[in-house]
Motif scaffolding. Structure first.
Motif, PDB file in Angstrom:
ATOM      1  N   THR A  99     -51.131  -6.937  -2.690  1.00  0.00           N
ATOM      2  CA  THR A  99     -51.694  -6.298  -3.738  1.00  0.00           C
ATOM      3  C   THR A  99     -53.064  -6.418  -3.879  1.00  0.00           C
ATOM      4  OG1 THR A  99     -51.959  -8.219  -5.578  1.00  0.00           O
ATOM      5  CG2 THR A  99     -50.034  -6.859  -5.488  1.00  0.00           C
ATOM      6  N   ASP A 100     -54.000  -5.737  -4.679  1.00  0.00           N
ATOM      7  CA  ASP A 100     -55.466  -5.865  -4.729  1.00  0.00           C
ATOM      8  C   ASP A 100     -56.106  -7.208  -5.185  1.00  0.00           C
ATOM      9  OD1 ASP A 100     -55.807  -3.225  -3.491  1.00  0.00           O
ATOM     10  OD2 ASP A 100     -55.852  -2.575  -5.457  1.00  0.00           O
ATOM     11  N   LYS A 101     -55.015  -7.947  -5.560  1.00  0.00           N
ATOM     12  CA  LYS A 101     -55.388  -9.416  -6.066  1.00  0.00           C
ATOM     13  C   LYS A 101     -55.339 -10.391  -5.072  1.00  0.00           C
ATOM     14  CE  LYS A 101     -55.908  -7.921 -10.443  1.00  0.00           C
ATOM     15  NZ  LYS A 101     -57.209  -7.786 -11.201  1.00  0.00           N
ATOM     16  N   VAL A 102     -55.094 -10.060  -3.781  1.00  0.00           N
ATOM     17  CA  VAL A 102     -54.895 -11.120  -2.838  1.00  0.00           C
ATOM     18  C   VAL A 102     -56.272 -11.710  -2.696  1.00  0.00           C
ATOM     19  CG1 VAL A 102     -55.430  -9.533  -0.800  1.00  0.00           C
ATOM     20  CG2 VAL A 102     -53.946 -11.669  -0.464  1.00  0.00           C
ATOM     21  N   LYS A 103     -56.100 -13.089  -2.455  1.00  0.00           N
ATOM     22  CA  LYS A 103     -57.348 -14.003  -2.108  1.00  0.00           C
ATOM     23  C   LYS A 103     -56.896 -14.890  -1.188  1.00  0.00           C
ATOM     24  CE  LYS A 103     -61.021 -16.669  -4.445  1.00  0.00           C
ATOM     25  NZ  LYS A 103     -60.846 -18.033  -3.527  1.00  0.00           N
ATOM     26  N   VAL A 104     -57.469 -15.189   0.035  1.00  0.00           N
ATOM     27  CA  VAL A 104     -57.204 -16.040   1.006  1.00  0.00           C
ATOM     28  C   VAL A 104     -57.652 -17.268   0.749  1.00  0.00           C
ATOM     29  CG1 VAL A 104     -57.373 -16.750   3.364  1.00  0.00           C
ATOM     30  CG2 VAL A 104     -56.795 -14.350   2.842  1.00  0.00           C
ATOM     31  N   ASP A 105     -56.957 -18.486   0.646  1.00  0.00           N
ATOM     32  CA  ASP A 105     -57.568 -19.721   0.324  1.00  0.00           C
ATOM     33  C   ASP A 105     -57.970 -20.420   1.331  1.00  0.00           C
ATOM     34  OD1 ASP A 105     -56.543 -19.524  -2.592  1.00  0.00           O
ATOM     35  OD2 ASP A 105     -54.582 -19.666  -1.766  1.00  0.00           O
ATOM     36  N   SER A 106     -57.348 -20.386   2.596  1.00  0.00           N
ATOM     37  CA  SER A 106     -57.807 -20.887   3.869  1.00  0.00           C
ATOM     38  C   SER A 106     -57.046 -20.313   4.828  1.00  0.00           C
ATOM     39  CB  SER A 106     -57.357 -22.595   3.818  1.00  0.00           C
ATOM     40  OG  SER A 106     -56.162 -22.699   3.882  1.00  0.00           O
ATOM     41  N   LYS A 199     -48.452 -26.166  -5.590  1.00  0.00           N
ATOM     42  CA  LYS A 199     -48.715 -24.511  -5.744  1.00  0.00           C
ATOM     43  C   LYS A 199     -50.165 -24.149  -5.824  1.00  0.00           C
ATOM     44  CE  LYS A 199     -47.762 -24.452 -10.682  1.00  0.00           C
ATOM     45  NZ  LYS A 199     -46.740 -23.678 -11.815  1.00  0.00           N
ATOM     46  N   ASP A 200     -50.862 -25.187  -6.380  1.00  0.00           N
ATOM     47  CA  ASP A 200     -52.334 -24.833  -6.587  1.00  0.00           C
ATOM     48  C   ASP A 200     -53.192 -25.350  -5.454  1.00  0.00           C
ATOM     49  OD1 ASP A 200     -51.888 -23.648  -9.269  1.00  0.00           O
ATOM     50  OD2 ASP A 200     -51.584 -25.834 -10.004  1.00  0.00           O
ATOM     51  N   GLY A 201     -52.649 -25.868  -4.486  1.00  0.00           N
ATOM     52  CA  GLY A 201     -53.266 -26.364  -3.374  1.00  0.00           C
ATOM     53  C   GLY A 201     -53.985 -27.803  -3.452  1.00  0.00           C
ATOM     54  N   ALA A 202     -53.579 -28.740  -4.610  1.00  0.00           N
ATOM     55  CA  ALA A 202     -53.826 -29.913  -4.753  1.00  0.00           C
ATOM     56  C   ALA A 202     -52.985 -30.893  -3.857  1.00  0.00           C
ATOM     57  CB  ALA A 202     -53.969 -30.304  -6.048  1.00  0.00           C
ATOM     58  N   PRO A 203     -53.422 -31.966  -3.469  1.00  0.00           N
ATOM     59  CA  PRO A 203     -52.584 -32.778  -2.506  1.00  0.00           C
ATOM     60  C   PRO A 203     -51.750 -33.414  -3.444  1.00  0.00           C
ATOM     61  CG  PRO A 203     -55.062 -33.275  -2.094  1.00  0.00           C
ATOM     62  CD  PRO A 203     -54.973 -32.370  -3.295  1.00  0.00           C
ATOM     63  N   ILE A 283     -53.134 -19.159   4.345  1.00  0.00           N
ATOM     64  CA  ILE A 283     -52.782 -19.418   3.061  1.00  0.00           C
ATOM     65  C   ILE A 283     -53.512 -18.996   2.011  1.00  0.00           C
ATOM     66  CG2 ILE A 283     -52.501 -21.656   1.557  1.00  0.00           C
ATOM     67  CD1 ILE A 283     -52.615 -23.398   3.827  1.00  0.00           C
ATOM     68  N   TYR A 284     -52.766 -18.228   1.200  1.00  0.00           N
ATOM     69  CA  TYR A 284     -53.353 -17.312   0.048  1.00  0.00           C
ATOM     70  C   TYR A 284     -52.634 -17.109  -1.114  1.00  0.00           C
ATOM     71  CZ  TYR A 284     -49.746 -13.916   1.603  1.00  0.00           C
ATOM     72  OH  TYR A 284     -48.514 -13.318   1.875  1.00  0.00           O
ATOM     73  N   HIS A 285     -53.077 -16.534  -2.191  1.00  0.00           N
ATOM     74  CA  HIS A 285     -52.515 -16.404  -3.390  1.00  0.00           C
ATOM     75  C   HIS A 285     -52.484 -14.873  -3.642  1.00  0.00           C
ATOM     76  CE1 HIS A 285     -53.085 -20.772  -4.545  1.00  0.00           C
ATOM     77  NE2 HIS A 285     -52.314 -20.481  -5.574  1.00  0.00           N
ATOM     78  N   ASP A 286     -51.551 -14.370  -4.223  1.00  0.00           N
ATOM     79  CA  ASP A 286     -51.353 -12.994  -4.599  1.00  0.00           C
ATOM     80  C   ASP A 286     -50.380 -12.904  -5.853  1.00  0.00           C
ATOM     81  OD1 ASP A 286     -51.856 -10.355  -4.508  1.00  0.00           O
ATOM     82  OD2 ASP A 286     -50.691 -10.155  -2.599  1.00  0.00           O
ATOM     83  N   LYS A 304     -48.985 -18.644  -1.288  1.00  0.00           N
ATOM     84  CA  LYS A 304     -47.892 -18.439   0.054  1.00  0.00           C
ATOM     85  C   LYS A 304     -48.715 -18.725   1.119  1.00  0.00           C
ATOM     86  CE  LYS A 304     -46.055 -14.109  -2.198  1.00  0.00           C
ATOM     87  NZ  LYS A 304     -45.894 -12.610  -2.078  1.00  0.00           N
ATOM     88  N   GLU A 305     -47.703 -18.797   2.468  1.00  0.00           N
ATOM     89  CA  GLU A 305     -48.316 -19.609   3.491  1.00  0.00           C
ATOM     90  C   GLU A 305     -47.706 -18.850   4.620  1.00  0.00           C
ATOM     91  OE1 GLU A 305     -48.253 -23.690   6.077  1.00  0.00           O
ATOM     92  OE2 GLU A 305     -48.545 -23.696   4.116  1.00  0.00           O
ATOM     93  N   ILE A 306     -48.361 -18.208   5.772  1.00  0.00           N
ATOM     94  CA  ILE A 306     -47.712 -17.656   6.811  1.00  0.00           C
ATOM     95  C   ILE A 306     -48.210 -18.467   8.189  1.00  0.00           C
ATOM     96  CG2 ILE A 306     -47.202 -15.353   5.887  1.00  0.00           C
ATOM     97  CD1 ILE A 306     -49.896 -14.196   7.135  1.00  0.00           C
ATOM     98  N   SER A 307     -47.363 -18.303   8.966  1.00  0.00           N
ATOM     99  CA  SER A 307     -47.799 -19.078  10.161  1.00  0.00           C
ATOM    100  C   SER A 307     -47.469 -17.880  11.395  1.00  0.00           C
ATOM    101  CB  SER A 307     -47.086 -20.460  10.527  1.00  0.00           C
ATOM    102  OG  SER A 307     -47.467 -20.859  11.833  1.00  0.00           O
ATOM    103  N   ILE A 308     -48.391 -17.560  12.229  1.00  0.00           N
ATOM    104  CA  ILE A 308     -48.149 -16.722  13.349  1.00  0.00           C
ATOM    105  C   ILE A 308     -48.553 -17.487  14.731  1.00  0.00           C
ATOM    106  CG2 ILE A 308     -48.604 -14.251  14.086  1.00  0.00           C
ATOM    107  CD1 ILE A 308     -49.802 -13.558  11.219  1.00  0.00           C
TER     108      ILE A 308
END
Length: 541
Positions: A99-106, A199-203, A283-286, A304-308
């Motif tokens: 969606t247009d709300k996608v934001k990549v975290d890392s 889910k928030d990216g905290a250790p 790694i991103y949020h959407d 979400k996380e994808i590995s390619i």
């Protein structure tokens, strides 16, 4: 019953069978052995041996089995930037609707080196890095690649070629700015530890110890954190394409790694990457919309996380790597190679990887194969044959020395039988019987060192058994520590004139090797010159 006589008879039969087996393992250099059963090992140093330098120049840099990367000032051999293009392989969709709300975290890239466990020190696991040369920093810039890499040459249907001097094709098609956050790069030998996150990216911590929980442990490798804003924009701009593998591959043509001397100078460093185990992780949020049984929509922002993985250069792979080189070759090196003494052989042999040079070796060919014919006609059985090449310590002072060299059939562009048939391996080396491994000096034990030795018994045996009197030229190249057992022949941009046929390819071992080595040739002083020694069994007269 006389058991002693029976045992003697059995021993005699076994002995005759064993003798016949031994004879079948050897190759007669002439007629069958004659004599009274008293034999001796006779050494023979071949006189008809000549080696000289030969430059091969620009070569196809695609699909190398061993992938070099880095910048190194290699003294006598000049400085080289080993640049690299990596393609990703997204064969199936791993990205859900965007969606247009996608934001990549890392975003990070991980590509392991070739390494071997060393020790644990202060709770840190360290490895011995293989095929890494130099210890200096390099200046690394990573870009999104915009140059499309065809896997097939449309002009003739053959596998496509990308030559090592075509760096400008990628320079002129970079997409956006530099992606890597840290440009100063070095080859680190420490284990890489990835920790679990919520889910928030905290250790996530262990409730008992309070320490971060480990998600994954990785062997040493190139770890690069890339620009999140670039990939956020990329995902938004291509959201309709990224949900299918083919769409992703169309939108993202890979990464271009550009290497240069470190900002503070220095000689730099270069090494091999194990691309087959490499990956890029996003790694991103959407926003994700779900409906309950009543049709009511709920929107949640999920992590979400994808590995390619990267293309692995295997036969038939549509996604592969390309190496290009930017070299500043030393004038002394260039002059020495250009003035090769093809008649008498060179005193100094200069092997250089990349767009480099090899040594052509002619043995048992002169005077209508006179020495080869003489050995064939002698009364003996071949035991072993060794080619020894000594390193020029003075010329190599302060420079890294390659762990191995590679010797092959130059006229036919194939491996010699000793390499092809060798199955001897250890934890440190493969093809250990064929050898070609650098022998280090050990003054405490009185070990001379500073040489390479090849076992070429099967090759010499083939020459002696052949009904035709032939001896194809061999060639010697610099190599890495055979990170993989196989190799390919890489197409030359300009073929080399040769008899009986021109040479059109060079082994990938040489193209992948990022350094050079100075050796003594066949025209060097006694005690240092290249030598071929043959050992055979003869009946005492």
């Amino acid at each position: 019953m006389n058991h002693k006589k029976i045992l003697k008879g059995i021993s005699l039969v076994v002995g005759l069978v064993a003798l016949q087996a031994c004879e079948s393992d050897f190759t007669s250099t002439g007629n069958d052995l004659i004599g009274g059963g008293a034999f001796e090992i006779v050494p023979h140093t071949v006189k008809d041996l000549k080696a000289y330098n030969k430059s091969y120049g620009v070569v196809d840099g695609s699909r190398l089995n061993e992938v070099p990367f880095g910048y190194l000032d290699n003294g006598l051999f000049g400085a080289t930037s080993s640049n690299l293009v990596l393609q990703l392989v997204n064969q199936t969709s791993t990205i859900s609707e965007i969606t247009d709300k996608v934001k990549v975290d890392s975003v990070y890239v991980y590509i392991p080196y070739y390494s071997q466990f060393d020790k644990v020190e202060d709770k840190v696991t360290k490895y011995k890095l293989k095929n890494v040369y130099g210890e200096g920093l390099i200046d690394l810039k990573v870009y999104q690649n915009g140059y499309y890499l065809m896997d097939v040459d449309l002009s003739d249907g053959s596998t496509s070629k990308f030559f090592t001097n075509k760096n400008s094709d990628f320079e002129q098609n970079k997409v956006g700015d530099v992606l890597n956050k840290k440009r100063s790069f070095f080859f680190d030998n420490k284990e890489i530890v990835i920790y679990k996150k919520d889910k928030d990216g905290a250790p996530i911590k262990d409730p008992k110890t309070g320490e971060n929980l480990v998600k994954e442990r990785l062997t040493p490798g190139a770890w690069l954190d890339l620009d999140e804003a670039h990939f956020t924009k990329f995902m938004k701009d291509n959201k309709s394409k990224l949900t299918t593998g083919s769409g992703f591959n169309e939108a993202f043509k890979g990464l271009y790694f550009e290497t240069n001397q470190g900002v503070n100078g220095g000689t730099g460093s270069v090494g091999l990457l194990d691309v087959t185990k490499g990956k890029m992780v996003i790694i991103y949020h959407d926003d994700v919309t779900t409906k309950d049984k009543d049709g009511k929509e709920t929107v949640t922002n999920e992590r979400k996380e994808i590995s390619i993985p990267f293309g692995n250069n295997s036969l038939g792979s549509k996604k592969f790597t390309v190496n290009t080189y930017k070299s500043q070759k030393d004038a002394v090196y260039q002059s020495a190679v250009a003035k090769a003494n093809t008649m008498q052989g060179d005193e100094s042999i200069l092997l250089r990887g990349g767009e480099g040079s090899i040594a052509i070796i002619e043995l048992l060919r002169d005077n209508d194969f006179a020495e080869l014919k003489a050995i064939k006609e002698s009364e003996g059985l071949l035991n072993d044959a060794y080619l020894t090449i000594f390193v020029d310590k003075e010329k190599m002072s302060g420079q890294p020395i390659p762990e191995r060299l590679y010797l092959y059939d130059y006229d036919n562009s194939i491996a010699i039988t000793d390499f092809a048939n060798d199955a001897v391996s250890s934890a440190q080396y493969i093809k250990q019987g064929y050898n070609g491994i650098f022998v280090k000096e050990d003054t405490e034990k009185g070990k001379q060192g500073y040489y390479y030795k090849f076992k070429i018994t099967d090759h010499i045996r083939g020459l002696l058994k052949s009904k035709n009197t032939v001896s194809p030229r061999l060639a010697l190249t610099v190599a890495n520590n055979f990170a993989v057992a196989g190799y390919t022949n890489q197409k030359l941009q300009t073929e080399i004139t040769n008899t009986p046929t021109n040479v059109t390819v060079i082994p990938s071992f040489s193209v992948s090797a990022p350094i050079g080595v100075a050796l003594y040739g066949t025209n060097a002083p006694e005690g240092k010159k290249m030598k071929l020694e043959i050992y055979y069994t003869k009946a005492k007269k």
